[in-house]
Motif scaffolding. Sequence first.
Motif, PDB file in Angstrom:
ATOM      1  N   ILE A  43      11.921   1.060   7.605  1.00 35.42           N
ATOM      2  CA  ILE A  43      11.876  -0.399   8.555  1.00 35.42           C
ATOM      3  C   ILE A  43      13.565  -1.162   8.370  1.00 35.42           C
ATOM      4  O   ILE A  43      13.585  -2.063   9.414  1.00 35.42           O
ATOM      5  N   GLU A  44      14.374  -1.193   8.294  1.00 36.85           N
ATOM      6  CA  GLU A  44      15.278  -2.670   7.499  1.00 36.85           C
ATOM      7  C   GLU A  44      16.466  -2.630   9.012  1.00 36.85           C
ATOM      8  O   GLU A  44      16.559  -4.111   9.130  1.00 36.85           O
ATOM      9  N   THR A  45      16.496  -1.761   9.583  1.00 38.69           N
ATOM     10  CA  THR A  45      17.589  -2.190  11.053  1.00 38.69           C
ATOM     11  C   THR A  45      17.019  -2.668  11.955  1.00 38.69           C
ATOM     12  O   THR A  45      17.329  -3.439  12.622  1.00 38.69           O
ATOM     13  N   ARG A  46      15.679  -2.499  11.951  1.00 44.56           N
ATOM     14  CA  ARG A  46      14.420  -3.612  13.265  1.00 44.56           C
ATOM     15  C   ARG A  46      13.621  -4.303  12.694  1.00 44.56           C
ATOM     16  O   ARG A  46      13.604  -5.203  13.689  1.00 44.56           O
ATOM     17  N   ALA A  47      13.654  -4.436  11.950  1.00 37.74           N
ATOM     18  CA  ALA A  47      13.106  -6.095  10.877  1.00 37.74           C
ATOM     19  C   ALA A  47      13.224  -5.679   9.900  1.00 37.74           C
ATOM     20  O   ALA A  47      12.385  -5.717   8.972  1.00 37.74           O
ATOM     21  N   PRO A  48      14.406  -6.380   9.982  1.00 33.44           N
ATOM     22  CA  PRO A  48      14.501  -7.500   8.114  1.00 33.44           C
ATOM     23  C   PRO A  48      14.363  -8.130   6.843  1.00 33.44           C
ATOM     24  O   PRO A  48      13.661  -7.450   6.127  1.00 33.44           O
TER      25      PRO A  48
ATOM     26  N   GLN B 158      11.083  -8.182   7.411  1.00 32.97           N
ATOM     27  CA  GLN B 158       9.950  -7.177   6.901  1.00 32.97           C
ATOM     28  C   GLN B 158      10.683  -6.245   5.721  1.00 32.97           C
ATOM     29  O   GLN B 158       9.989  -5.820   4.484  1.00 32.97           O
ATOM     30  N   ALA B 159      11.369  -5.752   5.800  1.00 35.60           N
ATOM     31  CA  ALA B 159      12.284  -4.876   4.400  1.00 35.60           C
ATOM     32  C   ALA B 159      12.820  -5.936   2.974  1.00 35.60           C
ATOM     33  O   ALA B 159      12.374  -5.298   2.220  1.00 35.60           O
ATOM     34  N   ASP B 160      12.669  -7.562   3.454  1.00 36.75           N
ATOM     35  CA  ASP B 160      12.970  -8.092   2.126  1.00 36.75           C
ATOM     36  C   ASP B 160      11.358  -8.399   1.928  1.00 36.75           C
ATOM     37  O   ASP B 160      11.807  -8.366   0.715  1.00 36.75           O
ATOM     38  N   ILE B 161      10.596  -8.001   2.812  1.00 40.68           N
ATOM     39  CA  ILE B 161       9.098  -8.930   1.817  1.00 40.68           C
ATOM     40  C   ILE B 161       8.406  -7.403   1.343  1.00 40.68           C
ATOM     41  O   ILE B 161       8.250  -7.549   0.222  1.00 40.68           O
ATOM     42  N   VAL B 162       8.622  -6.431   1.445  1.00 42.48           N
ATOM     43  CA  VAL B 162       8.806  -4.860   0.994  1.00 42.48           C
ATOM     44  C   VAL B 162       8.834  -5.001  -0.454  1.00 42.48           C
ATOM     45  O   VAL B 162       8.692  -4.834  -1.596  1.00 42.48           O
ATOM     46  N   ARG B 163      10.382  -5.236  -0.525  1.00 43.81           N
ATOM     47  CA  ARG B 163      11.066  -4.910  -2.051  1.00 43.81           C
ATOM     48  C   ARG B 163      10.698  -5.707  -2.226  1.00 43.81           C
ATOM     49  O   ARG B 163      10.370  -5.390  -3.994  1.00 43.81           O
TER      50      ARG B 163
ATOM     51  N   LEU C 185       0.493  -1.077   0.233  1.00 50.64           N
ATOM     52  CA  LEU C 185      -0.348   0.247   0.704  1.00 50.64           C
ATOM     53  C   LEU C 185       0.924   1.533   0.098  1.00 50.64           C
ATOM     54  O   LEU C 185       0.567   2.773  -0.079  1.00 50.64           O
ATOM     55  N   HIS C 186       1.951   0.758   0.454  1.00 49.32           N
ATOM     56  CA  HIS C 186       2.560   2.355   0.173  1.00 49.32           C
ATOM     57  C   HIS C 186       3.147   2.706  -1.219  1.00 49.32           C
ATOM     58  O   HIS C 186       3.968   1.873  -1.672  1.00 49.32           O
ATOM     59  N   HIS C 187       3.534   3.749  -1.031  1.00 50.74           N
ATOM     60  CA  HIS C 187       4.098   4.489  -3.203  1.00 50.74           C
ATOM     61  C   HIS C 187       5.839   4.115  -3.237  1.00 50.74           C
ATOM     62  O   HIS C 187       5.819   4.143  -4.007  1.00 50.74           O
ATOM     63  N   ASP C 188       6.504   4.103  -2.123  1.00 52.04           N
ATOM     64  CA  ASP C 188       7.915   3.912  -2.254  1.00 52.04           C
ATOM     65  C   ASP C 188       8.254   3.090  -1.347  1.00 52.04           C
ATOM     66  O   ASP C 188       8.543   3.243  -0.468  1.00 52.04           O
ATOM     67  N   PRO C 189       8.414   1.929  -2.099  1.00 55.16           N
ATOM     68  CA  PRO C 189       8.479   0.467  -1.851  1.00 55.16           C
ATOM     69  C   PRO C 189      10.011   0.754  -0.909  1.00 55.16           C
ATOM     70  O   PRO C 189      10.654   0.255   0.159  1.00 55.16           O
ATOM     71  N   GLU C 190      10.899   1.191  -1.896  1.00 55.99           N
ATOM     72  CA  GLU C 190      12.675   0.868  -1.003  1.00 55.99           C
ATOM     73  C   GLU C 190      12.932   1.656   0.085  1.00 55.99           C
ATOM     74  O   GLU C 190      13.353   1.657   0.683  1.00 55.99           O
ATOM     75  N   GLY C 191      11.777   3.239   0.121  1.00 57.76           N
ATOM     76  CA  GLY C 191      12.321   4.194   0.948  1.00 57.76           C
ATOM     77  C   GLY C 191      11.406   3.291   1.893  1.00 57.76           C
ATOM     78  O   GLY C 191      12.036   3.784   3.437  1.00 57.76           O
ATOM     79  N   LEU C 192      10.508   2.837   1.902  1.00 55.62           N
ATOM     80  CA  LEU C 192       9.845   1.941   3.226  1.00 55.62           C
ATOM     81  C   LEU C 192      10.480   0.680   3.521  1.00 55.62           C
ATOM     82  O   LEU C 192      11.530   0.021   4.836  1.00 55.62           O
TER      83      LEU C 192
END
Length: 831
Positions: free
Chosen positions: A132-137, A139-144, A121-128
């Motif tokens: 969150i990557e530091t505390r939830a890697p 989750q960041a992998d899923i977003v990418r 739902l976020h318009h900027d996947p890489e920015g999101l």
Amino acid sequence: MKDVAMKHPFAQVVFPLPVAHSFTYKVPERFADDVLPGVRVLCPFGARRTTGFVVSRSGSTEITKLREIEEVLDPVPLFTPQVLELARWLAEYYICGWGEVLKAALPAGIHIDSERVVRLLHHDPEGLAEFIETRAPRQADIVRRVGAENPMRMSKLIRAMGVNVYGPLKQLRDKRYVRIELELPEAKVRPKYENVLQLSEKLSHDDIGQLIHDLQPKAPKQAEVLSLLLSSVDSLITRAEVCRHAGVTGSVINVLIERDYIRQERREVLREYYGDVPIAPPPKLILNQDQARSLAAIVKALDSNNSETFLLHGVTGSGKTQVYIEAIYHTLAKGKTAIALVPEIALTPQTVRRFRAHFGDKVAVFHSRMSPGERYDSWRKTWEGKHKIVIGPRSAIFSPLKNIGLIIVDEEHEHSYKQSDLTPRYNGRDIAVVRGHFEKAVVVLGSATPAIESFFNAHIEKYKLLTMPNRIDDVPMPNVEIVDMKREPKIIGRVDPIIFSRRLREKIDEKLSRAEQIILFLNRRGFATMFKCRDCGYLAKCENCDISLTFHIRGRLLKCHYCGYNRRAPDVCPECAGRDVMLRGIGTQRVEEELNLLFPGIKAVRMDTDTTKGRMAHDRVLGKFGSGEYQILLGTQMVAKGLDFPNVTLVGVINADTELLLPDFRSAERTFQLLTQVAGRAGRKDKLGEVIIQTFTPEHYSLQYAKKHDYNNFFKAELFDRKGLMYPPYSRLINVLFKGPDEKRVETVARQIAGFIPQSLSYRMLGPTPAQLSKIQSNYRWQILLMSDKQNDAGGREMKNILHNALAQFRKKHRATKVQIVIDVDPMSIL
């Protein structure tokens, strides 16, 4: 939460199969929080994987070897607890599978084997992801991964990251970064999206102005796009609209996106069948005494928060719809929702417009003419809680509304509320009463001609009777005349039947001269119902059915109205080559031809299934008639329901005997109802209505009471006949139909099952015998009719148990056959 869920590590699952019981599966720990009653799951079933519905969870089971649920297909339950319970009741009552009912409760647009997809739902996947990557890697992998092909199939995500994806995915969903949706097999039944363009948030208004100025000399097309978006900054504009208005190609748009001057988003587009129906503010109406009294009783029941069923018996034009609307207002004010069932044939733009005028976008409409995508969108938005009122035919009773306070069944006598051609063979009116009980809701059954069973229930005080015996503003009921067609003089040398009596022709002339409108009704389409040779007696019959073919004048086709078979009508008899071929019987096409001969130059329109096949065709015909473009509307039962045209002062019934002569115990009731309903189309507002009924059986009580608008005495006469023969409402019926391509085998199976049904004082068995329509669609048909006396077996439970046992014994002793067994509880017809 997971610890609580795993105290119930087993799930009971039902499948869309004719199986009465559920199957137990083990719930894997990764699905502990997701396997909820009402969700669909993918399970191993025999040698295949199939989709089922979870109906409960349990903490123990006696079964030792259990298989696991493989996938959960829904993020949240599709069914409320009340609908699950309703489906269970319906399966038991109508003798079918629980899973079959749940499948029927979903719109056709939801594929039974669909899979979940994850939408970012976020318009900027890489920015999101970076955020969150530091505390939830993970989750960041899923977003990418999801952002790269938004949306992404759940199965693909699991293959890439393993089953441990569920925890981080749930956290992303809770934060509203992603949404889990249903993936449907074909694009036409998926949510519809379109690309929307907006100016980049990084650029100010002055920045955009400067860009336009700089681009104008070297890239005028880009400048034109930016100017267009700048002028539309407060509204959404699609990519296609930008290309069209700016006169550019997609490559220009792509350059601007790459330079981060504009951004593109996908927005959902809701499909709406009645979206173009104009809505005017509702007129201010003051209820008359009958309306106010009926509404007061309904409101009192609503305020009690208890289930109660009313039968609203109001003559045609008495204002029942306004009572429904006021009751819905009160329901919404209490924070509750409402369902209004309307016969499909009466679900016209007039009806939709009236409800939408009062309740706007709170109303969801369901209709068989809607596309799968439109049905899917209406159902999904209702499921999400966006709609508070649902209007639709019988299937709308399964609407996923929550906190239902009111259920309305308009024209509750209508036979179209009974699903007779598919499993489950339920009656929407009766299911409305049962759902009202489960929801603790008030149910209002409305009709000018209530079903005999409904009025009987009011008579014994099972339902509360409300009466509205007068039309609005005391408009008189139409004057009804019965014309005995046996007394019409024969025309020398004419062999064709007389279509218009002298009296009907006289009245049509009179109304046309006054610029008033006319409705002509004949419940039979085509030109002639029989194509027969006078020389040898040859009768054109369907190759697949034991039915004579109907002649249609367009294309000179002989058609079967049961299976769709058609062939060109021969010029000579195919048996004896004789040319003396006659067309017998009357259809709407023949009436139309005669009408044009008798009244040349008059604008008339025919409305039946042959002329209203296109999208919105039904609505367009009624719209043109309502605007006065046509003076005469000729049609089948389509013209008998839900129409209110103030300039219609004459209704002509071409032949009242089409239903009356059928060998069915409801034929008199259907005739009375149809004649009363179509007669009610005449005479509204300040113009007196007249009705001419043509018949060869003028003495029949159903016609005589229809003439007098006397429902009460018709009800008494019908009860007298039915009591002697033990037909409903004094009994319950189950029609067991056997059909298959081998006539002898069908008969054998029918007789074998009949042999397993013992004699009893609480019920009786008629048959087995060939059905009245002994062959349809290449299948021969036999039937058994079971009748239980309500005094000895009130709910028909003993009769159903006996039938269950008979079927079980048959299946135990005989292998699978090519004979289909159809069980129809409370049949509307026994033909």
